[in-house]
Write an enzyme that holds these catalytic residues in place. Sequence first.
Site, PDB file in Angstrom:
ATOM      1  N   ASP A  63       0.851  -1.201   0.000  1.00  0.00           N
ATOM      2  CA  ASP A  63       0.000   0.000   0.000  1.00  0.00           C
ATOM      3  C   ASP A  63       0.883   1.246   0.000  1.00  0.00           C
ATOM      4  O   ASP A  63       1.047   1.911   1.017  1.00  0.00           O
ATOM      5  CB  ASP A  63      -0.909  -0.046   1.238  1.00  0.00           C
ATOM      6  N   THR A 118     -10.722   8.983   2.298  1.00  0.00           N
ATOM      7  CA  THR A 118     -11.883   9.198   3.177  1.00  0.00           C
ATOM      8  C   THR A 118     -11.593  10.249   4.244  1.00  0.00           C
ATOM      9  O   THR A 118     -12.487  10.699   4.936  1.00  0.00           O
ATOM     10  CB  THR A 118     -12.321   7.883   3.848  1.00  0.00           C
TER      11      THR A 118
HETATM   12  O1  C5P Z   1      -7.084  -0.364  12.127  1.00  0.00           O
HETATM   13  P1  C5P Z   1      -8.019  -0.194  10.959  1.00  0.00           P
HETATM   14  O2  C5P Z   1      -8.931  -1.385  10.735  1.00  0.00           O
HETATM   15  O3  C5P Z   1      -8.786   1.106  11.039  1.00  0.00           O
HETATM   16  O4  C5P Z   1      -7.034  -0.130   9.707  1.00  0.00           O
HETATM   17  C1  C5P Z   1      -7.482   0.233   8.449  1.00  0.00           C
HETATM   18  C2  C5P Z   1      -6.346   0.300   7.477  1.00  0.00           C
HETATM   19  O5  C5P Z   1      -6.862   0.776   6.250  1.00  0.00           O
HETATM   20  C3  C5P Z   1      -5.200   1.240   7.848  1.00  0.00           C
HETATM   21  O6  C5P Z   1      -3.977   0.661   7.335  1.00  0.00           O
HETATM   22  C4  C5P Z   1      -5.537   2.515   7.119  1.00  0.00           C
HETATM   23  O7  C5P Z   1      -4.394   3.256   6.776  1.00  0.00           O
HETATM   24  C5  C5P Z   1      -6.214   1.977   5.861  1.00  0.00           C
HETATM   25  N1  C5P Z   1      -7.155   2.876   5.210  1.00  0.00           N
HETATM   26  C6  C5P Z   1      -8.258   3.432   5.856  1.00  0.00           C
HETATM   27  N2  C5P Z   1      -9.122   4.254   5.177  1.00  0.00           N
HETATM   28  C7  C5P Z   1      -8.906   4.526   3.901  1.00  0.00           C
HETATM   29  C8  C5P Z   1      -7.809   3.974   3.222  1.00  0.00           C
HETATM   30  C9  C5P Z   1      -6.944   3.146   3.923  1.00  0.00           C
HETATM   31  O8  C5P Z   1      -8.476   3.178   7.032  1.00  0.00           O
HETATM   32  N3  C5P Z   1      -9.760   5.294   3.268  1.00  0.00           N
END
Ligand code: C5P
Length: 230
Positions: A63, A118
């Site tokens: 990512d 987001t």
């Molecule tokens: O801990 P959590 O379940 O919130 O982790 C979500 C992951 O998805 C993190 O690595 C975060 O950076 C990523 N992410 C996100 N929202 C987005 C894009 C990526 O939470 N819109």
Amino acid sequence: MTRLAPIALALDAPNLETATKWARSTGPYISTMKIGLETYLRDGDRAIHEVRDASGGRDIFLDLKLHDIPNTVAGAARSIAHLQPSYLTVHASGGSAMINAAVQALPETKVTAVTILTSLDEAELAAIGVKGPALDAACRLAQLAVSAGARAIVCSPQEVAAIRACVPAEITLITPGVRPAGAALGDQARVATPEQALADGADLLVIGRPITAAVDQEKAAQDISNGLVS
Ligand code: C5P
């Protein structure tokens, strides 16, 4: 062997030892390990090799959210080609030529487009020149990315049904912001349960803290996976 749940574990760990430990304990239950900028910039290729080995050879989701001129993105993609990630993220707003440069450089990898972050609200989107509802822009960017050769899209669980309707069925939709019923939200505001996200058309769920912040990561991965694969 039990079927692996369509979960990409967000390995947002303070050090590689911890990330590797999480990969080892959850690898038997989930399909994919997500390595982001924090880990890759700190630990480099070693992170990919150690996580892949510890997880039992799970898919690697790199990512890096690349965004630059096409020539530079092509070079960046070539310089990680030896790692053979299953997914590599780029920003869709980099445009068709940039996305296609990554696709050409990595024919075996699903180049994965991030539409609208987001973290941006409507006021911030307007300030950077994105007019109108965020969902319209996300659909437009998803279609642009797919036309340029992207094979996967990252979107929020709130957007996934609309994006599913505007891109071909073979495109993999990946959603973060997934929380099992009753789990702590952390800093995620707009969430869905794993079951709901899949029902709305997601193919792969990015899940971090509901597993990594659990006292027992293996049990958390097993519990969430059990609800998804039977
Ligand atoms: O801990 P959590 O379940 O919130 O982790 C979500 C992951 O998805 C993190 O690595 C975060 O950076 C990523 N992410 C996100 N929202 C987005 C894009 C990526 O939470 N819109």
